[in-house]
Design a protein around this motif. Sequence first.
Motif, PDB file in Angstrom:
ATOM      1  N   VAL A 102      51.718  41.677  48.781  1.00 32.81           N
ATOM      2  CA  VAL A 102      51.818  42.548  47.613  1.00 32.81           C
ATOM      3  C   VAL A 102      50.474  43.258  47.505  1.00 32.81           C
ATOM      4  O   VAL A 102      49.446  42.611  47.290  1.00 32.81           O
ATOM      5  CB  VAL A 102      52.126  41.756  46.336  1.00 32.81           C
TER       6      VAL A 102
ATOM      7  N   GLU B 230      53.988  34.765  47.149  1.00 36.24           N
ATOM      8  CA  GLU B 230      53.605  35.967  47.884  1.00 36.24           C
ATOM      9  C   GLU B 230      52.087  36.072  47.988  1.00 36.24           C
ATOM     10  O   GLU B 230      51.363  35.758  47.036  1.00 36.24           O
ATOM     11  CB  GLU B 230      54.145  37.217  47.173  1.00 36.24           C
ATOM     12  N   SER B 231      51.578  36.542  49.118  1.00 34.71           N
ATOM     13  CA  SER B 231      50.159  36.837  49.262  1.00 34.71           C
ATOM     14  C   SER B 231      49.845  38.209  48.672  1.00 34.71           C
ATOM     15  O   SER B 231      50.723  39.072  48.563  1.00 34.71           O
ATOM     16  CB  SER B 231      49.755  36.800  50.736  1.00 34.71           C
ATOM     17  N   LEU B 232      48.562  38.403  48.308  1.00 35.10           N
ATOM     18  CA  LEU B 232      48.132  39.652  47.689  1.00 35.10           C
ATOM     19  C   LEU B 232      47.050  40.323  48.531  1.00 35.10           C
ATOM     20  O   LEU B 232      46.344  39.659  49.292  1.00 35.10           O
ATOM     21  CB  LEU B 232      47.568  39.396  46.287  1.00 35.10           C
TER      22      LEU B 232
ATOM     23  N   MET C  17      51.250  41.045  39.603  1.00 38.01           N
ATOM     24  CA  MET C  17      50.697  40.368  40.771  1.00 38.01           C
ATOM     25  C   MET C  17      50.662  38.856  40.575  1.00 38.01           C
ATOM     26  O   MET C  17      50.898  38.096  41.511  1.00 38.01           O
ATOM     27  CB  MET C  17      49.310  40.919  41.081  1.00 38.01           C
TER      28      MET C  17
ATOM     29  N   TYR D 181      54.146  37.591  41.333  1.00 34.51           N
ATOM     30  CA  TYR D 181      54.405  37.519  42.769  1.00 34.51           C
ATOM     31  C   TYR D 181      53.660  36.356  43.414  1.00 34.51           C
ATOM     32  O   TYR D 181      54.185  35.666  44.294  1.00 34.51           O
ATOM     33  CB  TYR D 181      54.008  38.833  43.448  1.00 34.51           C
ATOM     34  N   LEU D 182      52.434  36.111  42.964  1.00 34.92           N
ATOM     35  CA  LEU D 182      51.648  35.002  43.506  1.00 34.92           C
ATOM     36  C   LEU D 182      52.333  33.673  43.196  1.00 34.92           C
ATOM     37  O   LEU D 182      52.391  32.773  44.048  1.00 34.92           O
ATOM     38  CB  LEU D 182      50.237  35.036  42.911  1.00 34.92           C
TER      39      LEU D 182
ATOM     40  N   ILE E 237      44.863  35.476  48.912  1.00 37.07           N
ATOM     41  CA  ILE E 237      44.483  36.790  48.399  1.00 37.07           C
ATOM     42  C   ILE E 237      43.511  37.400  49.393  1.00 37.07           C
ATOM     43  O   ILE E 237      42.402  36.903  49.581  1.00 37.07           O
ATOM     44  CB  ILE E 237      43.845  36.699  47.002  1.00 37.07           C
TER      45      ILE E 237
END
Length: 304
Positions: free
Chosen positions: A139, A189-191, A181, A184-185, A115
């Motif tokens: 994201v 996926e990175s945020l 979010m 997605y994590l 993150i």
Amino acid sequence: MSKQKFSIRQHSELFMVSVLRLLPIDMVSSIGAWLGRQSARRAIRLKRKWIVRLHRNFERLEGLTEYRAREQRIIQHVEHLGRVYSEYAVLHKIAVQRFNIEGRERISGIDGPVIYVCVHTGHWELIGEVIRRFGGSVVALYDPIPDKARLKVAMNVRKKFCPENAGTRYIPASPRAARDMMNYLKQGESLSIFIDEEKDGLVWAPALGRKIPLVGNRMLAARLAVKQGVPVIPIHIQRKEGANFEATIESPILPDDRLDKKLAAAELAKQLNDIAERWVKEDISHWYWLAQLNLDKPFPKKGS
């Protein structure tokens, strides 16, 4: 979907952006600086409410007791904002020619989602260039501001750095954004989250001497990191001289797995506040939310 309708003023701003794209970086930045200074001096003459807030904030946060000294800081602050708005037109060129990244070794060995957290200093949109250089998609949480023309300009810049066809997704702030979010994590996926924010007439972080509630983007970042056990990567973007910028990647922060999740999230949120506060104090005239900050306005009570 119907075509976006813009006002005459918004059409003028979009046309100006298209013209500024054709000019050299320093000229564009200098035009913005001049416009910012003119705007500040006009607002000072008219004694706008946001000028009064800036006087109070520079006095309390920097200890400036002399009126003229505060006035000069106000002009510097608005000059910076003028540069920021103009530089959107050439930010893709700034990213290549005028942007340095320090501390990349701190994240070179990280494998898996992270993150990224940032605040609105320097030209904060360059967070996208940091992410792009490391070859990752992200994201990104963003605020769908009411001014649709300025939002269009900002989104065009963001998508140039981190295009959607390369895997980046843009999530507007909303009641369901946290759930999206998290999903997605979980998928790896990175945020990307800005942990300073303005909402309902209040700047929710950093604290800057106030007692702030455990809500908002810094708490969102903390909860997501704790639930998924992923590191938080703080990135500070600063303006150097003129239209030159530098990003400093700080050491990753891992949630404390010795605590229960609620306490761990609260502790991480406090760490994020302290980092954001340090950045803002180092760079206060370059912090976007300074004119909106009301240090005396109380936060709403829980449930109200």
